[in-house]
Design a protein around this motif. Structure first.
Motif, PDB file in Angstrom:
ATOM      1  N   UNK A  82     101.825 -54.674  -5.990  1.00  0.00           N
ATOM      2  CA  UNK A  82     101.614 -56.092  -6.286  1.00  0.00           C
ATOM      3  C   UNK A  82     100.812 -56.256  -7.570  1.00  0.00           C
ATOM      4  N   UNK A  83      99.687 -55.553  -7.676  1.00  0.00           N
ATOM      5  CA  UNK A  83      98.849 -55.663  -8.878  1.00  0.00           C
ATOM      6  C   UNK A  83      99.620 -55.213 -10.118  1.00  0.00           C
ATOM      7  N   UNK A  84     100.322 -54.086 -10.013  1.00  0.00           N
ATOM      8  CA  UNK A  84     101.080 -53.579 -11.159  1.00  0.00           C
ATOM      9  C   UNK A  84     102.188 -54.552 -11.543  1.00  0.00           C
ATOM     10  N   UNK A  89     104.406 -58.502 -15.211  1.00  0.00           N
ATOM     11  CA  UNK A  89     105.071 -59.789 -15.364  1.00  0.00           C
ATOM     12  C   UNK A  89     104.234 -60.746 -16.211  1.00  0.00           C
ATOM     13  N   UNK A  90     102.919 -60.734 -16.000  1.00  0.00           N
ATOM     14  CA  UNK A  90     102.035 -61.611 -16.774  1.00  0.00           C
ATOM     15  C   UNK A  90     102.115 -61.268 -18.264  1.00  0.00           C
ATOM     16  N   UNK A  91     102.033 -59.982 -18.589  1.00  0.00           N
ATOM     17  CA  UNK A  91     102.114 -59.585 -19.990  1.00  0.00           C
ATOM     18  C   UNK A  91     103.458 -59.947 -20.597  1.00  0.00           C
ATOM     19  N   UNK A  92     104.523 -59.767 -19.837  1.00  0.00           N
ATOM     20  CA  UNK A  92     105.848 -60.106 -20.324  1.00  0.00           C
ATOM     21  C   UNK A  92     105.955 -61.606 -20.571  1.00  0.00           C
ATOM     22  N   UNK A  93     105.515 -62.423 -19.622  1.00  0.00           N
ATOM     23  CA  UNK A  93     105.620 -63.879 -19.753  1.00  0.00           C
ATOM     24  C   UNK A  93     104.714 -64.430 -20.846  1.00  0.00           C
ATOM     25  N   UNK A 106     101.784 -68.852 -17.466  1.00  0.00           N
ATOM     26  CA  UNK A 106     102.295 -67.483 -17.374  1.00  0.00           C
ATOM     27  C   UNK A 106     101.649 -66.747 -16.206  1.00  0.00           C
ATOM     28  N   UNK A 107     100.333 -66.887 -16.053  1.00  0.00           N
ATOM     29  CA  UNK A 107      99.616 -66.224 -14.957  1.00  0.00           C
ATOM     30  C   UNK A 107     100.075 -66.766 -13.607  1.00  0.00           C
ATOM     31  N   UNK A 108     100.263 -68.076 -13.521  1.00  0.00           N
ATOM     32  CA  UNK A 108     100.705 -68.708 -12.280  1.00  0.00           C
ATOM     33  C   UNK A 108     102.089 -68.217 -11.880  1.00  0.00           C
ATOM     34  N   UNK A 109     103.002 -68.198 -12.821  1.00  0.00           N
ATOM     35  CA  UNK A 109     104.378 -67.736 -12.548  1.00  0.00           C
ATOM     36  C   UNK A 109     104.369 -66.267 -12.198  1.00  0.00           C
ATOM     37  N   UNK A 110     103.565 -65.473 -12.891  1.00  0.00           N
ATOM     38  CA  UNK A 110     103.476 -64.048 -12.611  1.00  0.00           C
ATOM     39  C   UNK A 110     102.952 -63.808 -11.198  1.00  0.00           C
TER      40      UNK A 110
END
Length: 114
Positions: A82-84, A89-93, A106-110
């Protein structure tokens, strides 16, 4: 910064550690909940705290942690993934054009996607 879905080991270790700590803290509650769920007599144990007290008095601390070994096999890897997944996903978004400048989104969606 990182690019794409590169994930650092610290995020994975933090996730696994968080999973272990969460399991250690919550396992007694899950144990009592499971005992209440499989009880055949309605109200046989009284309340949640009454059953917790009974288990502690009759079985001690080991009774509250019965089955924790199996739970560890699931909680640490699941939290690690989950953390990984969240970090990747956060970095990508955050790097995408439409979400640049809106790290909260981005953080919310990730978080939802992980």
């Amino acid at each position: 910064g990182r690019s794409g879905f590169a994930v650092e080991t610290p995020a994975m270790l933090a996730g696994a550690s968080a999973g272990v700590v969460a399991r250690l803290l919550c396992h007694p509650v899950d144990t009592i909940k499971a005992k209440l769920q499989v009880s055949t007599e309605r109200g046989a144990h009284g309340s949640f705290t009454g059953l917790a007290r009974k288990v502690y008095v009759t079985e001690g601390v080991p009774g509250l942690y019965r089955g924790i070994g199996v739970a560890f096999f699931g909680s640490a890897p699941a939290a690690c993934l989950y953390f990984a997944g969240y970090e990747a996903m956060r970095d990508y978004l955050r790097g995408r054009g439409e979400l640049k400048g809106t790290p909260f989104v981005a953080d919310f969606v990730a978080g939802g996607g992980a």
